[in-house]
Design a protein around this motif. Structure first.
Motif, PDB file in Angstrom:
ATOM      1  N   LEU B 259       0.816  -1.207   0.000  1.00 14.10           N
ATOM      2  CA  LEU B 259       0.000   0.000   0.000  1.00 14.10           C
ATOM      3  C   LEU B 259       0.853   1.262   0.000  1.00 14.10           C
ATOM      4  N   THR B 260       0.334   2.275  -0.659  1.00 10.82           N
ATOM      5  CA  THR B 260       0.920   3.597  -0.506  1.00 10.82           C
ATOM      6  C   THR B 260       0.025   4.387   0.450  1.00 10.82           C
ATOM      7  N   LEU B 261       0.614   4.817   1.547  1.00 16.52           N
ATOM      8  CA  LEU B 261      -0.150   5.563   2.544  1.00 16.52           C
ATOM      9  C   LEU B 261       0.230   7.035   2.492  1.00 16.52           C
ATOM     10  N   VAL B 280       1.311   8.339  16.674  1.00 16.25           N
ATOM     11  CA  VAL B 280       0.873   8.173  15.287  1.00 16.25           C
ATOM     12  C   VAL B 280       2.090   7.985  14.374  1.00 16.25           C
ATOM     13  N   GLU B 281       3.169   8.711  14.650  1.00 15.37           N
ATOM     14  CA  GLU B 281       4.411   8.526  13.874  1.00 15.37           C
ATOM     15  C   GLU B 281       4.905   7.083  13.998  1.00 15.37           C
ATOM     16  N   ARG B 282       4.828   6.537  15.208  1.00 14.45           N
ATOM     17  CA  ARG B 282       5.258   5.141  15.390  1.00 14.45           C
ATOM     18  C   ARG B 282       4.353   4.190  14.599  1.00 14.45           C
ATOM     19  N   ALA B 283       3.052   4.497  14.584  1.00 14.79           N
ATOM     20  CA  ALA B 283       2.126   3.664  13.811  1.00 14.79           C
ATOM     21  C   ALA B 283       2.467   3.724  12.322  1.00 14.79           C
ATOM     22  N   ILE B 284       2.832   4.898  11.856  1.00 10.24           N
ATOM     23  CA  ILE B 284       3.233   5.040  10.454  1.00 10.24           C
ATOM     24  C   ILE B 284       4.453   4.153  10.187  1.00 10.24           C
ATOM     25  N   GLY B 285       5.390   4.124  11.158  1.00 11.25           N
ATOM     26  CA  GLY B 285       6.563   3.256  11.046  1.00 11.25           C
ATOM     27  C   GLY B 285       6.176   1.789  10.960  1.00 11.25           C
ATOM     28  N   THR B 286       5.179   1.396  11.742  1.00 11.46           N
ATOM     29  CA  THR B 286       4.716  -0.001  11.702  1.00 11.46           C
ATOM     30  C   THR B 286       4.150  -0.338  10.327  1.00 11.46           C
ATOM     31  N   LEU B 290       5.277  -3.080   7.560  1.00 12.48           N
ATOM     32  CA  LEU B 290       4.348  -4.039   6.944  1.00 12.48           C
ATOM     33  C   LEU B 290       4.417  -3.982   5.409  1.00 12.48           C
ATOM     34  N   GLY B 291       5.316  -3.173   4.886  1.00 13.38           N
ATOM     35  CA  GLY B 291       5.480  -3.099   3.439  1.00 13.38           C
ATOM     36  C   GLY B 291       4.868  -1.875   2.803  1.00 13.38           C
ATOM     37  N   GLY B 292       4.351  -0.974   3.621  1.00 14.11           N
ATOM     38  CA  GLY B 292       3.720   0.231   3.090  1.00 14.11           C
ATOM     39  C   GLY B 292       4.734   1.279   2.662  1.00 14.11           C
ATOM     40  N   THR B 293       4.362   2.028   1.646  1.00 14.43           N
ATOM     41  CA  THR B 293       5.173   3.154   1.203  1.00 14.43           C
ATOM     42  C   THR B 293       4.500   4.431   1.702  1.00 14.43           C
ATOM     43  N   ILE B 294       5.276   5.320   2.260  1.00 19.84           N
ATOM     44  CA  ILE B 294       4.700   6.554   2.811  1.00 19.84           C
ATOM     45  C   ILE B 294       4.951   7.710   1.847  1.00 19.84           C
ATOM     46  N   ARG B 295       3.905   8.456   1.601  1.00 18.87           N
ATOM     47  CA  ARG B 295       4.063   9.630   0.755  1.00 18.87           C
ATOM     48  C   ARG B 295       3.380  10.822   1.419  1.00 18.87           C
ATOM     49  N   PHE B 484     -16.263   3.147  -0.551  1.00 19.40           N
ATOM     50  CA  PHE B 484     -16.475   1.716  -0.791  1.00 19.40           C
ATOM     51  C   PHE B 484     -15.186   0.893  -0.795  1.00 19.40           C
ATOM     52  N   HIS B 485     -14.151   1.397  -0.117  1.00 20.43           N
ATOM     53  CA  HIS B 485     -12.932   0.606   0.054  1.00 20.43           C
ATOM     54  C   HIS B 485     -12.743   0.196   1.511  1.00 20.43           C
ATOM     55  N   GLU B 486     -13.869  -0.142   2.172  1.00 21.24           N
ATOM     56  CA  GLU B 486     -13.803  -0.625   3.556  1.00 21.24           C
ATOM     57  C   GLU B 486     -12.918  -1.860   3.669  1.00 21.24           C
ATOM     58  N   SER B 487     -12.937  -2.681   2.628  1.00 23.79           N
ATOM     59  CA  SER B 487     -12.185  -3.916   2.644  1.00 23.79           C
ATOM     60  C   SER B 487     -10.681  -3.632   2.828  1.00 23.79           C
ATOM     61  N   ARG B 488     -10.162  -2.686   2.069  1.00 25.18           N
ATOM     62  CA  ARG B 488      -8.749  -2.294   2.177  1.00 25.18           C
ATOM     63  C   ARG B 488      -8.443  -1.690   3.557  1.00 25.18           C
ATOM     64  N   LEU B 489      -9.368  -0.864   4.001  1.00 25.23           N
ATOM     65  CA  LEU B 489      -9.227  -0.180   5.291  1.00 25.23           C
ATOM     66  C   LEU B 489      -9.126  -1.199   6.435  1.00 25.23           C
ATOM     67  N   LEU B 490     -10.032  -2.153   6.417  1.00 27.31           N
ATOM     68  CA  LEU B 490     -10.083  -3.149   7.485  1.00 27.31           C
ATOM     69  C   LEU B 490      -8.875  -4.080   7.425  1.00 27.31           C
ATOM     70  N   ARG B 491      -8.460  -4.415   6.212  1.00 29.92           N
ATOM     71  CA  ARG B 491      -7.308  -5.315   6.056  1.00 29.92           C
ATOM     72  C   ARG B 491      -6.038  -4.653   6.591  1.00 29.92           C
ATOM     73  N   ALA B 492      -5.849  -3.396   6.262  1.00 33.13           N
ATOM     74  CA  ALA B 492      -4.669  -2.678   6.768  1.00 33.13           C
ATOM     75  C   ALA B 492      -4.703  -2.633   8.297  1.00 33.13           C
ATOM     76  N   ALA B 493      -5.877  -2.338   8.858  1.00 33.95           N
ATOM     77  CA  ALA B 493      -5.997  -2.264  10.315  1.00 33.95           C
ATOM     78  C   ALA B 493      -5.743  -3.635  10.952  1.00 33.95           C
ATOM     79  N   HIS B 494      -6.247  -4.673  10.324  1.00 32.92           N
ATOM     80  CA  HIS B 494      -6.061  -6.035  10.846  1.00 32.92           C
ATOM     81  C   HIS B 494      -4.585  -6.409  10.885  1.00 32.92           C
TER      82      HIS B 494
END
Lengths: 100, 510
Positions: B259-261, B280-286, B290-295, B484-494
């Motif tokens: 994901l790109t966050l 929140v910065e630490r959460a961004i690090g997590t 998890l493989g996310g790209t931050i922009r 309508f992207h709840e699925s992506r939202l929930l998966r990232a949170a999970h």
């Protein structure tokens, strides 16, 4: 544009709210502050911006023209604060000073 | 492990394996509520006998192999803004203190049809207007982590009940942050679905173009399960979206895509508490781990969100709440007493002093009824909305706010062309003390700074626990997704929750 106590009193009539003198004083101050705060929107040039009243792009949602069950009269009247047989009972709308 | 500590998914599996019964679950939760809700005050009303009867019926269905759904027998709590047929629905307002709806909200019907046990109704700011649950007229709710502090709002009772292990999950509503903000204050997950994802039929209206129903739970996986039950188009709500419901409970555990966050620059500016920002910065690090790209991205109009929100929400509220007229349902003033008061006043001021603006017994009844039954915040918003819609001000305020709403929406459209999700703080601070902002509406409204724009744009948002302050208060991180992207939202949170244990902490309550 500032808000006067008379403005607040007039709005309270439109809003169908009776306000005490203390409430009128407090709301004149508080609404005045809120109005000043929201006037920040005036900084934005929105001349060519279409208003967005709703986040969805739906238009003309039609329902099938079929009869469905609805509340019967007793159910509809069950929460009435005052009723008279089959009717809601309300104070007189015209003339009569007593509110019955 | 005690039954109250189990998530809904664990309860589902335990019920299926026959490790415990629905009655045992409900009994455990009722005992927990009995023990701790005196200090929390999450529930406005409980019906233990009715809940146990529903649980017993569920056990019978399960024994007969006729479960209504895998969730049959799991208890849920409802914010007292959702209509329940034959049971009071008060909105924590004197106006509706004795109101008994003739029908169920669609969400309630769906919960019943899935076999869930309706445990009770939770407290809220009156008519869902507020972010501290202090505007509640019928109960006082405290933060389970610190009784001196507010639980957030307006779904404060639902968030507090979930955090305090009184129920595994609950239903809330979110008009400007009312699910996500109390979730952050109480340390739970809270999901505001896309506008139109969940039916609003039978949900007492506050601001119809912004209101949305959603789940509060301890885990994103549970939120996915509950969303799957309540989501979907509804012929009774013309604004429910004709979009198929995804199998959220399955997609939530799928591998996380890369994901790109987007990190919104404006959200880390003035007003953000340092401890919240650091968590929140630490959460961004997590999420990076998890493989996310931050922009880094920008939402140029987000600073106007609170002003836009309060204008639009108050205008819609002033119109929606016009229905409380003392005639059809709800509270009505004592007219005999009112008549005497008017007569007294006229004697004192002389007969001519009577209000001449269309004065009538009916008008006086309306005004007095509403004066007596609405609390200060509800009156404030009705007044603001009525003013902003009145002749001469409509263009300057309401129409202007609708135009800025489009600019805010366009900001989101532009960023979601570049990133998959947005990440930032849910709230500027952790839970504040009761009474701290009660007399300063504008300060209170600033609490919606990061949440209200999602309602204006109609997109989906979720808050999840990402840490604690040094004084032990939960901190929430907010993820936002396109409509309508709840699925992506929930998966990232999970996947975040698989790596962290913030959501497993329990407040100490006696």
């Amino acid at each position: 544009m500032s808000l006067t106590r008379a403005d607040v009193e007039k709005v309270s009539l439109l809003a169908r709210l009776a306000l005490t003198p203390d409430e009128l004083d407090a709301l004149t101050v508080q609404l005045g502050e809120i109005i000043r705060y929201v006037q920040q929107l005036g900084e934005l040039d929105t001349r060519d911006v279409q208003p967005l009243s709703h986040a969805m792009d739906l238009t003309n949602v039609f329902a099938d023209d079929t009869l469905l069950p609805s509340l019967d009269r007793e159910q509809a009247l069950a929460n009435a604060p005052k009723r008279d047989a089959e009717c809601y009972r309300v104070p007189a709308m015209l003339g009569d000073e007593s509110s019955r | 492990m005690s039954l109250i500590e189990l998530t809904a998914a664990q309860l589902r599996d335990g019920l299926a394996a026959g490790r415990f019964s629905a009655q045992e679950i409900t009994q455990s939760l009722l005992e927990r509520i009995e023990r701790v809700d005196r200090s929390v005050g999450a529930f406005l009303r409980m019906s233990p006998d009715a809940a146990l009867a529903q649980a017993a019926a569920s056990d019978q269905r399960r024994a007969a192999g006729r479960c209504l759904s895998p969730l049959d027998g799991i208890p849920v709590a409802l914010k007292d803004v959702l209509c329940t047929a034959g049971e009071p629905t008060t909105c924590s307002s004197r106006m509706l203190a004795n109101f008994v709806p003739p029908y169920d909200a669609t969400v309630v019907r769906k919960l019943r049809e899935a076999g869930l046990v309706l445990l009770g109704k939770t407290n809220l700011d009156e008519f869902a207007m507020g972010n501290s649950t202090e505007n509640a007229a019928l109960g006082t709710t405290r933060n389970p982590w610190d009784a001196r502090r507010v639980p957030g709002g307006s779904s404060g009772g639902s968030a507090a009940a979930v955090a305090a292990r009184m129920v595994p999950w609950a239903i809330g509503t979110d008009t400007g942050g009312s699910i996500r903000q109390p979730a952050a204050f109480c340390g739970t997950v809270g999901l505001k679905p896309t506008y139109g994802r969940v039916s609003r039929f039978g949900v007492v209206a506050f601001a119809s173009s912004l209101d949305q129903v959603g789940p509060l739970a301890r885990t994103a996986a549970d939120a996915a399960l509950l969303l799957e039950v309540i989501a979907g188009p509804d012929p009774q709500d013309a604004t429910s979206a004709p979009v198929a419901v995804e199998p959220y409970s399955r997609t939530v555990a799928e591998p996380l895509e890369s994901l790109t966050l987007g990190v919104v620059r404006e959200q880390f500016g003035a007003g953000l508490d340092a401890e919240v920002g650091a968590a929140v910065e630490r959460a961004i690090g997590t999420f990076q781990a998890l493989g996310g790209t931050i922009r880094e991205v920008t939402l140029p109009h987000s600073g106007y969100g609170v002003a836009t929100y309060y204008l639009i929400a108050s205008c819609e509220a002033s119109s929606n709440l016009a229905r409380y007229d003392g005639a059809h349902f709800g509270y009505r003033t004592d007219e005999a007493a009112m008549g005497r008061a008017v007569a007294d006043q006229q004697r004192q001021q002389g007969a001519d002093a009577a209000d001449d603006d269309g004065d009538s017994g009916l008008l006086r009844m309306y005004r007095q009824t509403r004066a007596e039954a609405f609390g200060p915040e509800v009156k404030r918003r009705i007044m603001l909305g009525t003013y902003a819609l009145s002749a001469g001000y409509y263009e300057a305020y309401y129409l202007k706010a609708l135009q800025v709403r489009r600019l805010i929406r366009q900001d989101f459209d532009a960023v979601f062309g570049q990133v998959d999700l947005l990440i930032g703080p849910t709230t500027p601070t952790a839970a504040y003390c009761a009474g701290e902002k009660l007399d300063d509406p504008l300060a209170m409204y600033q609490g919606d700074l990061y949440t209200a724009t999602a309602n204006l744009a109609g997109i989906a948002g979720l808050s999840l626990p990402c840490g604690f302050t040094r004084s032990g208060l939960p901190i929430g991180v907010q993820l936002l997704a396109p409509a309508f992207h709840e699925s992506r939202l929930l998966r990232a949170a999970h996947h975040y929750q698989q790596r962290t244990d913030w959501h497993t902490r329990t407040p100490e309550l006696s």
